[in-house]
Design a protein around this motif. Sequence first.
Motif, PDB file in Angstrom:
ATOM      1  N   TYR A 507      39.054  43.854  35.930  1.00  0.00           N
ATOM      2  CA  TYR A 507      39.705  44.747  35.419  1.00  0.00           C
ATOM      3  C   TYR A 507      40.655  44.742  35.409  1.00  0.00           C
ATOM      4  CZ  TYR A 507      39.934  48.588  39.150  1.00  0.00           C
ATOM      5  OH  TYR A 507      40.484  49.283  40.069  1.00  0.00           O
ATOM      6  N   TYR A 508      41.096  44.996  36.102  1.00  0.00           N
ATOM      7  CA  TYR A 508      42.797  44.702  36.643  1.00  0.00           C
ATOM      8  C   TYR A 508      43.920  43.700  35.241  1.00  0.00           C
ATOM      9  CZ  TYR A 508      41.942  41.277  40.162  1.00  0.00           C
ATOM     10  OH  TYR A 508      41.125  39.901  40.246  1.00  0.00           O
ATOM     11  N   LEU A 509      42.777  42.554  35.424  1.00  0.00           N
ATOM     12  CA  LEU A 509      43.828  41.919  34.576  1.00  0.00           C
ATOM     13  C   LEU A 509      43.609  42.492  33.318  1.00  0.00           C
ATOM     14  CD1 LEU A 509      42.703  38.582  36.483  1.00  0.00           C
ATOM     15  CD2 LEU A 509      44.835  39.399  36.056  1.00  0.00           C
ATOM     16  N   ARG A 510      43.208  42.826  32.557  1.00  0.00           N
ATOM     17  CA  ARG A 510      42.357  42.818  31.551  1.00  0.00           C
ATOM     18  C   ARG A 510      43.299  44.295  30.945  1.00  0.00           C
ATOM     19  NH1 ARG A 510      41.243  40.299  27.302  1.00  0.00           N
ATOM     20  NH2 ARG A 510      40.504  41.688  25.322  1.00  0.00           N
ATOM     21  N   ARG A 523      49.212  34.572  29.439  1.00  0.00           N
ATOM     22  CA  ARG A 523      50.022  34.515  30.836  1.00  0.00           C
ATOM     23  C   ARG A 523      50.719  35.084  30.913  1.00  0.00           C
ATOM     24  NH1 ARG A 523      48.889  30.330  35.435  1.00  0.00           N
ATOM     25  NH2 ARG A 523      50.933  31.371  36.853  1.00  0.00           N
ATOM     26  N   ASP A 524      51.571  34.980  29.838  1.00  0.00           N
ATOM     27  CA  ASP A 524      53.142  35.401  30.296  1.00  0.00           C
ATOM     28  C   ASP A 524      53.203  36.744  30.599  1.00  0.00           C
ATOM     29  OD1 ASP A 524      52.137  36.773  27.830  1.00  0.00           O
ATOM     30  OD2 ASP A 524      53.964  36.420  26.819  1.00  0.00           O
ATOM     31  N   LYS A 525      51.918  38.102  30.277  1.00  0.00           N
ATOM     32  CA  LYS A 525      51.461  39.245  30.860  1.00  0.00           C
ATOM     33  C   LYS A 525      51.207  39.157  31.628  1.00  0.00           C
ATOM     34  CE  LYS A 525      51.212  41.097  26.003  1.00  0.00           C
ATOM     35  NZ  LYS A 525      50.720  41.659  24.722  1.00  0.00           N
ATOM     36  N   ILE A 526      50.021  38.655  32.295  1.00  0.00           N
ATOM     37  CA  ILE A 526      50.029  38.453  34.008  1.00  0.00           C
ATOM     38  C   ILE A 526      51.137  38.024  35.080  1.00  0.00           C
ATOM     39  CG2 ILE A 526      48.145  36.756  35.359  1.00  0.00           C
ATOM     40  CD1 ILE A 526      46.660  36.171  33.083  1.00  0.00           C
ATOM     41  N   TYR A 528      54.199  38.614  33.882  1.00  0.00           N
ATOM     42  CA  TYR A 528      55.241  39.981  33.517  1.00  0.00           C
ATOM     43  C   TYR A 528      54.948  41.189  34.976  1.00  0.00           C
ATOM     44  CZ  TYR A 528      57.540  42.984  32.278  1.00  0.00           C
ATOM     45  OH  TYR A 528      59.125  44.117  31.514  1.00  0.00           O
ATOM     46  N   TRP A 529      53.702  40.978  35.134  1.00  0.00           N
ATOM     47  CA  TRP A 529      53.213  42.201  35.987  1.00  0.00           C
ATOM     48  C   TRP A 529      53.218  41.952  37.168  1.00  0.00           C
ATOM     49  CZ3 TRP A 529      54.996  47.331  34.879  1.00  0.00           C
ATOM     50  CH2 TRP A 529      55.146  46.961  33.719  1.00  0.00           C
ATOM     51  N   MET A 530      51.763  41.109  37.521  1.00  0.00           N
ATOM     52  CA  MET A 530      51.135  40.394  38.669  1.00  0.00           C
ATOM     53  C   MET A 530      52.108  40.387  39.348  1.00  0.00           C
ATOM     54  SD  MET A 530      48.087  41.081  38.836  1.00  0.00           S
ATOM     55  CE  MET A 530      46.660  40.318  39.956  1.00  0.00           C
ATOM     56  N   PRO A 531      51.241  40.336  41.018  1.00  0.00           N
ATOM     57  CA  PRO A 531      49.961  41.133  41.160  1.00  0.00           C
ATOM     58  C   PRO A 531      50.533  42.439  41.659  1.00  0.00           C
ATOM     59  CG  PRO A 531      51.861  39.973  43.458  1.00  0.00           C
ATOM     60  CD  PRO A 531      52.041  39.708  41.331  1.00  0.00           C
ATOM     61  N   VAL A 532      49.567  43.320  42.200  1.00  0.00           N
ATOM     62  CA  VAL A 532      48.766  44.904  42.486  1.00  0.00           C
ATOM     63  C   VAL A 532      50.351  44.882  43.260  1.00  0.00           C
ATOM     64  CG1 VAL A 532      47.775  46.792  42.584  1.00  0.00           C
ATOM     65  CG2 VAL A 532      47.406  45.319  40.912  1.00  0.00           C
ATOM     66  N   ASN A 533      51.004  45.819  42.669  1.00  0.00           N
ATOM     67  CA  ASN A 533      52.096  46.480  44.095  1.00  0.00           C
ATOM     68  C   ASN A 533      51.407  47.236  44.916  1.00  0.00           C
ATOM     69  OD1 ASN A 533      54.137  45.430  41.521  1.00  0.00           O
ATOM     70  ND2 ASN A 533      54.663  45.008  43.634  1.00  0.00           N
TER      71      ASN A 533
END
Length: 807
Positions: A507-510, A523-526, A528-533
């Motif tokens: 869910y953290y990807l959605r 992919r560009d949004k992934i 941009y943010w991932m991984p969860v800090n």
Amino acid sequence: METTYAHLEIEKKWQDFWEKNKTFRVMEDPSIPKDKRLYVLDMFPYPSSAGLHVGHPEGYTATDIYSRFKSMNGFHVLHPMGFDSFGLPAENYAIKTGTHPRISTEDNIGKFEVQIKKFGFCYDWDRQVSTHTPEYYKWTQWIFLKCWEKGLAYEAEVPINWCPSCLTGIANEEVVDGKCERCKTQVERRQLRQWCMKITAYADRLLKDLDKLDWSEALKLMQRNWIGRSEGANVTFKLAEGGGEIEVYTTRPDTLFGATYMVLAPEHPLVAKITTPDCRAEVDKYVNQARYKSDLERTDLAKVKTGVFTGAYAINPVNDVKIPVWISDYILISYGTGAIMAVPGHDERDFEFAKKFGLDIIQVVSKDGTFHELSEAYVENGVAVNSGQFDGLSTPDFKKKITDWLEKRGQGKKAINYKLRDWVFSRQRYWGEPIPIVHCDKCGHVAVPYDQLPLTLPEVESYKPTGTGESPLASITDWINTTCPKCGGKAKRETNTMPQWAGSCWYYLRYLDPKNGRELAARDKIDYWMPVNLYVGGAEHAVLHLLYARFWHKVLYDIGVVNTDEPFMRLVNQGMLLGEDNQKMSKSLGNVINPDDIIREHGADTMRIYEMFMGPLEASKPWSSRSIVGVRRLLERLVKISDKPATKEKPPEELVKLCHKTIKKVTNDTETLNFNTAIAQMMIYSNELAKEEQRYPELWEPLILLMTPYAPHLAEELWERAGKEPSVAKQKWPAYDDALTQDATVQFVFQVNGKVRDKLELPVGLSRDEVKEKAMASEKIQKWISGKEIRQVIVVPDKLINIVVKG
RNA sequence: GCGAGAGUGGUGAAAUUUGGCAGACACGCUAGACUUAGGAUCUAGUGCCGUAAGGCGUAAGGGUUCAAGUCCCUUCUCUCGCACCA
């Protein structure tokens, strides 16, 4: 004069403001560098009918404070929320009342949203996801199919844990003390057609990559233990007659000379072949009994070992000794090779079994190289004895040598085993994602084509599980009967659904791209943010959600969907909130605290700060409806300071210093999630400001800013009353001048023989001799040292002097 | 049984990172002020013993050190996890 703090009015006002202005919406801005982006995640809740629990906002408040703090410090923070909305309670409710699970679930989601919003969390609600919606589970099914293509999802007829109350199979991870984690009913063993996930293929990576993660050692250890890697050897024993052989797994190949019998699991395929005619009746009877025992009955309840002799013998490869082959249910078919060599001298279980059945016990390991009477198994490392040419070797050396020796002779080889089993992935229930597989007589298993996803849940008349191992979907013939996507012939749909863990695995990807209809997330949004800090949630998910999610994430990494091989870099478990009686909150104990009541009476800001003030985030701590008034008083005091007349006068130096000290402490403590001590410091500072007749804006405004992550509603209100433009949440975090946090003088402690005898206010930076001089001048010190011999003088600069005397 | 973590006032807790005044902050309690009233507010006090001087005190016992809540050893208690995984 009475000051009023109208929390209900203030909180409503600012929640409306934030919603209207979309204050907390976050967009991907490419000009912000990667190291200034932050993904702060909460474990999303299951929207139960009972509503929000006080335990939920504990973690949510912590991440909210952290998110707001980092945001004010120039970080671009993603902080989303959603709902884990497939699951049994909604379905059980449907069975009882006939209400469609979708209706009750969405109703509960609505209620949860209202409750959560009352806390003023800075979630970007535009990104909300719920796992039960077809737009979401389309991608859960997509991931399932990817796993299936890679051979990581497979169908098998396996003995599984069956909950007779939930009427479904459940995963090993969901069995606690032999009982269903959800309803506490004792589980049974059933042989059923299942879908499984080959998490074991990732065991080694799941274990190794734990080293990269900033998680508590305790939690990592739990995962390590659950994965349970062990190193040893597979050793082949020839049967004395008939030419067959038995392969065993052992972690102690160095004890081979002490093997005096062998044991097979009752389910072992060789049992039927090797059992001699005169033993057959006993063996068959035993095998039948074992088949229906649950794991609990085979383990915890069966303290006394049972077993029967097969009549067969095997030859020990190291010394050609003929040893009997037994069967017993203390050997599990699902671990290792399902067979062992028994070394009763050095294994407690084998020892107990040998004692009971009068089998030989031979000592082959000794603490010091000499023989002792073995009154119990000696399981430690030691020195080899009774082991032919290997005598005198230490246990680790022996292990290496014997493994090589076996390998050369083709009688064994190094082997690694895991406690972790494949994940039983199907549930015989309605309210879950349908497994997108079609059974065709001609083509076998065929995937539902990607362009036909989502495969939606059909409407059913009865949600009641059949209890036969088929889900309620099995009775909807026009849904079941379909055509094979491959050959166009008649085919049947899979009727099992996925477990609740499936939706929470990704869910953290959605959240990154919640409305994307073409891919689970761009992919560009992934990137941009991932991984969860930072990921905050309860410890109860240590080996469930957190292991499954790591597994799926690695699969997604391997097929190029995500950019990292681990999803959650830093994880913090919030402690449990106990009732006022120090017990777990539960309806039956009547000690449940309802957040709505607290918010109505004291306000959301009070509740947020109280939950953080109670103690360290990770500790479990009891609720106290008495203590919460202390926090309420802090906020009332702030209103009172706000009401004081502003002055243009220069503020007293002592207060300026305290202001800078406070900024420093709150900054550091918030960064490290030590919210309780940060709050204490703000209490100290506000107590001082409240003593002044006037309000000094340059002292007051920093305090509002410091309070903003903690009491966001009141902070907005006070910011506005101070004549500033909202939103205070968008302001810069105050800076401190380190020079102003230093004091010019310190309370110097004078000790004699380690005991405090006097204290004196002295300027900082005094030399050792100056300090000594001051101490010697003290009457009180003189009283304690006069007439005595000074043996030593220790000076800790700017802190303390200790004069050691004798006599 | 094995593994991990934790034991500090009447209560929730600070200080453990780096050994240096134990108990910050808050609740509660005591006394006083204001008040028709108080589950409001303000002031003072509040680890224990003692009139005081002083002594004692961080689960218990031992050790290292000028100095130990903090480091080391033994024991006890509690919480969590695992529990025939060969």
